[in-house]
Design an enzyme around this catalytic site. Structure first.
Site, PDB file in Angstrom:
ATOM      1  N   HIS A   1     -18.094  68.293  43.471  1.00 24.75           N
ATOM      2  CA  HIS A   1     -18.835  69.516  43.789  1.00 24.75           C
ATOM      3  C   HIS A   1     -20.026  69.274  44.713  1.00 24.75           C
ATOM      4  O   HIS A   1     -20.913  70.117  44.798  1.00 24.75           O
ATOM      5  CB  HIS A   1     -19.298  70.200  42.482  1.00 24.75           C
TER       6      HIS A   1
ATOM      7  N   ALA B   1     -22.710  61.732  24.929  1.00 25.35           N
ATOM      8  CA  ALA B   1     -22.340  60.639  25.835  1.00 25.35           C
ATOM      9  C   ALA B   1     -23.278  59.445  25.650  1.00 25.35           C
ATOM     10  O   ALA B   1     -22.835  58.290  25.640  1.00 25.35           O
ATOM     11  CB  ALA B   1     -22.395  61.140  27.271  1.00 25.35           C
TER      12      ALA B   1
HETATM   13  P1  OAD Z   1     -20.392  72.986  31.083  1.00 25.04           P
HETATM   14  O1  OAD Z   1     -21.795  73.468  30.925  1.00 25.04           O
HETATM   15  O2  OAD Z   1     -19.319  73.997  31.235  1.00 25.04           O
HETATM   16  O3  OAD Z   1     -19.989  72.092  29.835  1.00 25.04           O
HETATM   17  C1  OAD Z   1     -20.818  71.073  29.369  1.00 25.04           C
HETATM   18  C2  OAD Z   1     -20.062  70.324  28.293  1.00 25.04           C
HETATM   19  O4  OAD Z   1     -20.847  69.227  27.910  1.00 25.04           O
HETATM   20  C3  OAD Z   1     -19.770  71.146  27.028  1.00 25.04           C
HETATM   21  O5  OAD Z   1     -18.416  70.953  26.655  1.00 25.04           O
HETATM   22  C4  OAD Z   1     -20.727  70.551  26.000  1.00 25.04           C
HETATM   23  O6  OAD Z   1     -20.177  70.568  24.673  1.00 25.04           O
HETATM   24  C5  OAD Z   1     -20.838  69.126  26.493  1.00 25.04           C
HETATM   25  N1  OAD Z   1     -22.096  68.433  26.131  1.00 25.04           N
HETATM   26  C6  OAD Z   1     -23.323  68.970  25.902  1.00 25.04           C
HETATM   27  N2  OAD Z   1     -24.214  67.996  25.657  1.00 25.04           N
HETATM   28  C7  OAD Z   1     -23.538  66.807  25.735  1.00 25.04           C
HETATM   29  C8  OAD Z   1     -23.916  65.431  25.597  1.00 25.04           C
HETATM   30  N3  OAD Z   1     -25.178  65.064  25.333  1.00 25.04           N
HETATM   31  N4  OAD Z   1     -22.950  64.480  25.758  1.00 25.04           N
HETATM   32  C9  OAD Z   1     -21.673  64.831  26.041  1.00 25.04           C
HETATM   33  N5  OAD Z   1     -21.269  66.115  26.195  1.00 25.04           N
HETATM   34  C10 OAD Z   1     -22.186  67.088  26.050  1.00 25.04           C
HETATM   35  O7  OAD Z   1     -20.388  71.941  32.305  1.00 25.04           O
HETATM   36  P2  OAD Z   1     -19.171  71.448  33.211  1.00 25.04           P
HETATM   37  O8  OAD Z   1     -17.920  71.314  32.408  1.00 25.04           O
HETATM   38  O9  OAD Z   1     -19.652  70.270  33.957  1.00 25.04           O
HETATM   39  O10 OAD Z   1     -19.571  74.081  38.987  1.00 25.04           O
HETATM   40  O11 OAD Z   1     -19.027  72.670  34.193  1.00 25.04           O
HETATM   41  C11 OAD Z   1     -18.117  72.578  35.251  1.00 25.04           C
HETATM   42  C12 OAD Z   1     -18.634  73.287  36.474  1.00 25.04           C
HETATM   43  O12 OAD Z   1     -19.041  74.627  36.153  1.00 25.04           O
HETATM   44  C13 OAD Z   1     -19.895  72.694  37.060  1.00 25.04           C
HETATM   45  O13 OAD Z   1     -19.658  71.590  37.898  1.00 25.04           O
HETATM   46  C14 OAD Z   1     -20.436  73.846  37.863  1.00 25.04           C
HETATM   47  C15 OAD Z   1     -20.326  74.888  36.788  1.00 25.04           C
HETATM   48  O14 OAD Z   1     -20.414  76.184  37.146  1.00 25.04           O
HETATM   49  C16 OAD Z   1     -20.051  74.532  40.148  1.00 25.04           C
HETATM   50  O15 OAD Z   1     -21.241  74.739  40.316  1.00 25.04           O
HETATM   51  C17 OAD Z   1     -19.014  74.740  41.200  1.00 25.04           C
END
Ligand code: OAD
Length: 243
Positions: free
Chosen positions: A124, A235
């Site tokens: 991204h 993590a």
């Molecule tokens: P999300 O905010 O959708 O998900 C974050 C994930 O991290 C969730 O499943 C949480 O349970 C988990 N989580 C929270 N704290 C954590 C920790 N300390 N250790 C491990 N896991 C943890 O974020 P993404 O999946 O990255 O795109 O979102 C994907 C995309 O949506 C992003 O890249 C962005 C966003 O809109 C764009 O901007 C194009």
């Protein structure tokens, strides 16, 4: 949990090719808010999907620029955490044993490279880089002020060099990520809700190609039921135990 950690370590120990996908969760312990956990403060009333689009920028460039300036400030203060460092260690160990290793991230914060990871595919983009809206000219520095700055070459407004909803990612970047998912025998999926495509499909592509999948996340996701090992925790706590 101890048994699951041992199983995950065993899978990694016997891998010949490892692919990793990270999302916002891996940077949560560095103080960077995730997207789908609640946002705090000034921005809590905005949904990222409503700000991270070309249409949003065209409708209100100042609002979108300011949101990214705020996020850039958060990122500038952040340090890699134990999770980022463990993945950099895992890459070094893999290289030492001639095991292929690719780290694919959806994060735009650059913390994997800061932690020492070398082969990083940034799906991204990177929030620390800026380009112009019309012609994508890269711009190294810009004045901070009340207005959205403009491109010194063509005068168009500046925007962050990230991939917005509705925009295609560079084809070679996506191709590298897809190839890593297809050819790995162990796929490690960390801190992503696995809902935003095309990144969300990568672990499933790996499964369909015969890989074993290890998930690290404090919450269940659409991937959890199909993961070979699902490690429920942060993590920063779990990844150092795997390396
Ligand atoms: P999300 O905010 O959708 O998900 C974050 C994930 O991290 C969730 O499943 C949480 O349970 C988990 N989580 C929270 N704290 C954590 C920790 N300390 N250790 C491990 N896991 C943890 O974020 P993404 O999946 O990255 O795109 O979102 C994907 C995309 O949506 C992003 O890249 C962005 C966003 O809109 C764009 O901007 C194009």
């Amino acid at each position: 949990m101890t048994g699951d950690i041992a199983r995950a370590r065993d899978l990694l120990d016997h891998a010949t090719s490892v692919a990793v996908l990270t999302g916002a969760g891996i940077s949560a312990e560095s103080g960077i808010p995730t997207f789908r956990d609640a946002l705090t403060g000034l921005w809590e009333k905005f949904r990222p999907e409503e700000l991270a689009t070309p249409e949003a920028f065209e409708a209100n460039p100042k609002l979108v620029w300011d949101w990214y300036a705020w996020r850039r400030g958060v990122v500038a203060k952040a340090q890699p955490n134990a999770g980022h460092r463990a993945l950099a260690d895992l890459e070094r160990q893999c290289r030492g044993h001639e095991v292929d290793f690719t780290l694919v991230t959806q994060n735009v914060d650059g913390l994997h490279r800061e932690a020492g990871s070398q082969r990083v595919v940034e799906l991204h983009g990177n929030i620390r880089r800026v380009k112009c809206f019309d012609r994508h000219h890269p711009v190294e520095s810009w004045p901070e002020g009340d207005h959205v700055p403009t491109c010194p070459r063509c005068g168009s407004l500046l925007r962050p060099d990230v991939v917005w909803f509705g925009e295609a990612m560079p084809p070679e970047v996506l191709a590298t990520a897809v190839a890593a998912a297809r050819t790995c025998d162990v796929f490690l999926c960390v801190g992503t809700s696995t809902v935003v495509e095309p990144a969300a499909s990568l672990p499933f592509l790996a499964l369909d190609s015969g890989a074993r999948v290890i998930e690290v996340n404090p919450q269940a996701t659409p991937l959890t039921g199909r993961a070979s090992v699902s490690l429920r925790g942060t993590a920063g706590a779990i990844l150092p135990l795997l390396v």
